[in-house]
Design a protein around this motif. Sequence first.
Motif, mmCIF file in Angstrom:
data_model
loop_
_atom_site.group_PDB
_atom_site.id
_atom_site.type_symbol
_atom_site.label_atom_id
_atom_site.label_comp_id
_atom_site.label_asym_id
_atom_site.label_seq_id
_atom_site.Cartn_x
_atom_site.Cartn_y
_atom_site.Cartn_z
ATOM 1 N N ASN A 5 0.831 -1.210 0.000
ATOM 2 C CA ASN A 5 0.000 0.000 0.000
ATOM 3 C C ASN A 5 0.863 1.258 0.000
ATOM 4 O O ASN A 5 0.552 2.246 -0.674
ATOM 5 C CB ASN A 5 -0.918 0.014 1.228
ATOM 6 N N ASP B 205 2.316 1.622 -3.488
ATOM 7 C CA ASP B 205 1.285 2.074 -4.426
ATOM 8 C C ASP B 205 0.994 3.564 -4.258
ATOM 9 O O ASP B 205 0.812 4.281 -5.243
ATOM 10 C CB ASP B 205 0.000 1.271 -4.224
ATOM 11 N N ARG B 206 0.964 4.009 -3.010
ATOM 12 C CA ARG B 206 0.682 5.422 -2.746
ATOM 13 C C ARG B 206 1.821 6.307 -3.244
ATOM 14 O O ARG B 206 1.579 7.372 -3.837
ATOM 15 C CB ARG B 206 0.489 5.617 -1.233
ATOM 16 N N ARG C 25 3.935 5.572 -5.697
ATOM 17 C CA ARG C 25 3.864 5.550 -7.166
ATOM 18 C C ARG C 25 2.782 6.507 -7.667
ATOM 19 O O ARG C 25 2.965 7.223 -8.643
ATOM 20 C CB ARG C 25 3.566 4.131 -7.660
ATOM 21 N N GLU C 26 1.646 6.470 -7.000
ATOM 22 C CA GLU C 26 0.528 7.330 -7.400
ATOM 23 C C GLU C 26 0.938 8.803 -7.348
ATOM 24 O O GLU C 26 0.637 9.583 -8.263
ATOM 25 C CB GLU C 26 -0.654 7.078 -6.462
ATOM 26 N N ILE C 27 1.632 9.182 -6.286
ATOM 27 C CA ILE C 27 2.100 10.565 -6.161
ATOM 28 C C ILE C 27 3.146 10.873 -7.227
ATOM 29 O O ILE C 27 3.126 11.936 -7.854
ATOM 30 C CB ILE C 27 2.674 10.806 -4.756
ATOM 31 N N LYS D 113 1.872 11.902 -10.667
ATOM 32 C CA LYS D 113 1.004 13.076 -10.821
ATOM 33 C C LYS D 113 1.636 14.044 -11.821
ATOM 34 O O LYS D 113 2.759 14.484 -11.642
ATOM 35 C CB LYS D 113 0.814 13.783 -9.474
#
Length: 414
Positions: free
Chosen positions: A315, A318-319, A321-323, A326
């Motif tokens: 988790n 994943d967080r 990577r998500e940032i 952007k």
Amino acid sequence: MEEGKSFKISKHRVLEAYKRVKANRGAAGIDEISLTEFEKDLKDNLYKIWNRMSAGSYFPPAVKAVEIPKKSGGKRILGVPTVADRIAQMTVKLYFEEMVEPHFHQDSYGYRPGKSALDAVAITRKRCWNYDWVLEFDIKGLFDNIDHELLMKAVRKHTSSKWIILYIERWLKAPFQMAGGTVVQRTAGTPQGGVVSPVLANLFLHYAFDKWMDRNAPENPFARYADDGVVHCRTLKEAEELLVRLGQRFEECKLELHPDKTRIVYCKDDRRNGKHPETKFDFLGYTFRSRLSKNNQGKYFVGFNPAASKSACQNLRDRIREIRFKNKIVTIEELAALMNPVIRGWLNYFSKFRASDARRELIFVNFALTRWIRRRHKKAGKSLKKAYRILGLTAKTNPNLFYHWSLGLQPTIG
């Protein structure tokens, strides 16, 4: 009580409820009025809530249903009340929580003032050293399946306040409005995402589980966080018998143990040489299993201890990577501003037990930063080595830019 009002509700409590809702933030409900929009006419909007609740004429609107993917597959429905309804719910919660909180069990840890998930992890760790077996359980769809009649029986046991009872009943019956606009009536459950729902769920399980355990298995300590829990047992037979009895108890209360998330685990360590197919379990983001540890005298031993679980680590990745992906992020300072709360939160929670494991996971963050530099920095080109060197120079000139860098987890210049 003011003239013409059916119920005595403090305006100060409504104001306090607003302040708490504001602190929790949250999305707009079906009326699409955000907190910012609500605050444009704050005084009048708060007066309307107080006036209607005091007169008994407040009726909650439908709850916006948002589908959230589950880690195990499928989807969970999260209920998002309107801002005004969240304030109304918080008003009731402020009164009702004071009534029930003193009666709740000391080993109920979820959504309670002065209690935390880390408290539950700590007591579970200690008890795993003293008990050989753990019955890990999860209640299937708790917030969707709480029986309204049984719940209201528990509510009336703790308050005779007509307005608290009235509004809790109305919130339980408030329908869901799905994404396409379809309105779905509800006959059971209390929406996950509702402000008053956690205290109602705790009240229900206080009688369905906590008090039942005290009466029927007082020799088996437990820790419960909402619908997740662990019970400690001395023998396998004791755990197996308790599992059957617990399943029957939840059926009586119109609930069901989750078949895939309920099992018996052997707390294997240096002192325990028995065999069992299950020797680890996850609880509140931590995996409990046998681990090499060192005592105060510097000697190594195998103990049964918690550390950040694989899913928790995934988790975090994943967080991050998500940032990182952007598109609006232009500078590394902007990246740090978004990542630092995530990194700080991770360390604050997962460094309480096996801190070295939690810190080691943050090496991935430096790797992710290297990948971001390779995409954004012309001098790095496609070379990971050059990108890592640029990152190392950045850390040297600004060692506190990222939260984990300030703790000594900086990239080094090769």
